[in-house]
Design an enzyme around this catalytic site. Structure first.
Site, PDB file in Angstrom:
ATOM      1  CE  LYS A  54      -7.199  -6.558  -0.900  1.00 39.66           C
ATOM      2  NZ  LYS A  54      -6.702  -5.417  -1.545  1.00 39.66           N
ATOM      3  CD  GLN A  98      -4.777  -2.779   0.929  1.00 44.20           C
ATOM      4  OE1 GLN A  98      -5.119  -4.171   0.529  1.00 44.20           O
ATOM      5  NE2 GLN A  98      -6.136  -1.876   0.687  1.00 44.20           N
ATOM      6  CG  ASP A 121      -2.994  -4.595  -5.891  1.00 37.32           C
ATOM      7  OD1 ASP A 121      -3.347  -4.834  -6.078  1.00 37.32           O
ATOM      8  OD2 ASP A 121      -1.764  -4.417  -4.862  1.00 37.32           O
TER       9      ASP A 121
HETATM   10  N1  GUN Z   1      -6.163   0.043  -1.841  1.00 37.32           N
HETATM   11  C1  GUN Z   1      -7.520   0.255  -2.360  1.00 37.32           C
HETATM   12  N2  GUN Z   1      -7.589  -0.781  -3.485  1.00 37.32           N
HETATM   13  C2  GUN Z   1      -6.477  -1.386  -3.136  1.00 37.32           C
HETATM   14  C3  GUN Z   1      -6.574  -2.627  -4.391  1.00 37.32           C
HETATM   15  O1  GUN Z   1      -6.427  -2.851  -5.291  1.00 37.32           O
HETATM   16  N3  GUN Z   1      -4.454  -2.431  -3.943  1.00 37.32           N
HETATM   17  C4  GUN Z   1      -3.970  -2.134  -3.305  1.00 37.32           C
HETATM   18  N4  GUN Z   1      -2.827  -3.263  -3.403  1.00 37.32           N
HETATM   19  N5  GUN Z   1      -4.232  -1.235  -2.653  1.00 37.32           N
HETATM   20  C5  GUN Z   1      -5.630  -0.608  -2.778  1.00 37.32           C
END
Ligand code: GUN
Length: 296
Positions: A54, A98, A121
């Site tokens: 990311k 995350q 998110d």
């Molecule tokens: N863990 C797995 N997928 C995601 C996501 O799309 N966002 C976040 N913040 N954590 C994740």
């Protein structure tokens, strides 16, 4: 019958290119480039990989990336204090914590601390609540399910009135995917570990989203001929015959399901690249909201 492939890699590239073009335009107009802050708590190797991807993607598209790593034994207050600091930081347009967080932390309370305008998110209870309500729109939609719907739209799969089955009810994928499908006028069934006659229920689906976390669970006889199948699962299988020592597969038995489905988004190469692309798009949107370029 052989399914047509939904090429998530190519579609995600287009989404990223649009995000990059938006960034260029904003900067040309004198605005700061959009900034994404990532928060990683603890040492989960998969999470480290995802967060790294990311951050790199932000830079590739001309955006700022701010990386925060906290130790595994961080307290609830320490994580929330960092989020509050990022809420107040004008250079930060989007905040991504995350998941999963270490078990002793309350993820709902952390997500609730994120400013709704920076919730790229889409996991803040206000954004999730709006997603669940008729006639209301969240500021941001969760990236993976948004990517699934984008893929279906891109290849022209009709959602209105379609029978859609979502396998899995996670907060990150299954539940928001189902809510998005309802918003698009599909008739939605959510399947989970207690669902009876699972294969039979799946076989009714015109659109099947597999986000169940089980290796190649969806077999050929689970799929209605001509259905659109989106595989969200990612599993790493050790295999000494492969160059890397492993290969990746999904929740769908691709080789057999492609013989009956009408459309199929494979894993890898489908939803994975879309998740990051949608995050980039959401971060640009957050910057536009912060600068008053989009009214919400
Ligand atoms: N863990 C797995 N997928 C995601 C996501 O799309 N966002 C976040 N913040 N954590 C994740």
């Amino acid at each position: 019958m052989t399914a047509k492939l939904i090429d998530g890699t190519a579609i995600a590239k287009k989404v990223r290119e649009q995000a990059a073009a938006d960034v260029t335009e904003m900067v040309a107009q004198g605005y700061a480039s959009p900034g994404l802050a990532t928060v990683l708590v603890g040492e989960n190797p998969a999470s480290e990989v995802y967060v790294g991807m990311k951050q790199r993607m932000c830079k590739q598209l001309g955006m700022e990336s701010f990386s925060y790593t906290l130790p595994t034994d961080s307290s609830q207050e320490e994580v929330e204090a960092l989020v509050r600091k990022l809420n107040a930081d004008l250079k930060v347009n989007g905040i991504l914590v995350q998941l999963p967080l270490p078990k002793h932390l309350d993820d709902e309370a952390v997500l609730r601390t994120i400013s709704v305008e920076k919730d790229v998110d889409g996991f803040h209870p206000i954004n999730m609540g709006r997603l669940a309500q008729k006639g209301r729109e969240p500021l941001f939609v969760p990236c993976t399910p948004d990517g699934c719907i984008y893929l279906l739209d891109e290849v022209g799969v009709e959602l209105r009135g379609a029978n859609a089955v979502v396998l899995g009810r996670s907060n990150i994928v299954g539940m928001p995917a189902a809510l998005l499908l309802v918003k698009r006028d599909a008739t939605v069934t959510i399947c989970h570990s207690r669902t009876k006659n699972l294969s039979e229920v799946c076989r009714q689906a015109d659109v099947l989203i597999a986000a169940v976390g089980q290796i190649e669970m969806v077999k050929k006889d689970w799929v209605k001929p001509g259905a659109a199948v989106i595989d969200v699962g990612t599993h790493r299988i050790e295999d000494a015959t492969k160059e890397k020592g492993y290969y990746l597969t999904g929740d769908v038995a691709f080789d057999e399901v492609k013989e009956v489905a009408g459309w199929i988004s494979p894993s890898p190469g489908g939803v994975g690249p879309m998740t990051i692309a949608m995050l980039m798009r959401n971060t640009v949107r957050a910057a536009k909201i912060a600068n008053g370029l989009i009214k919400v």
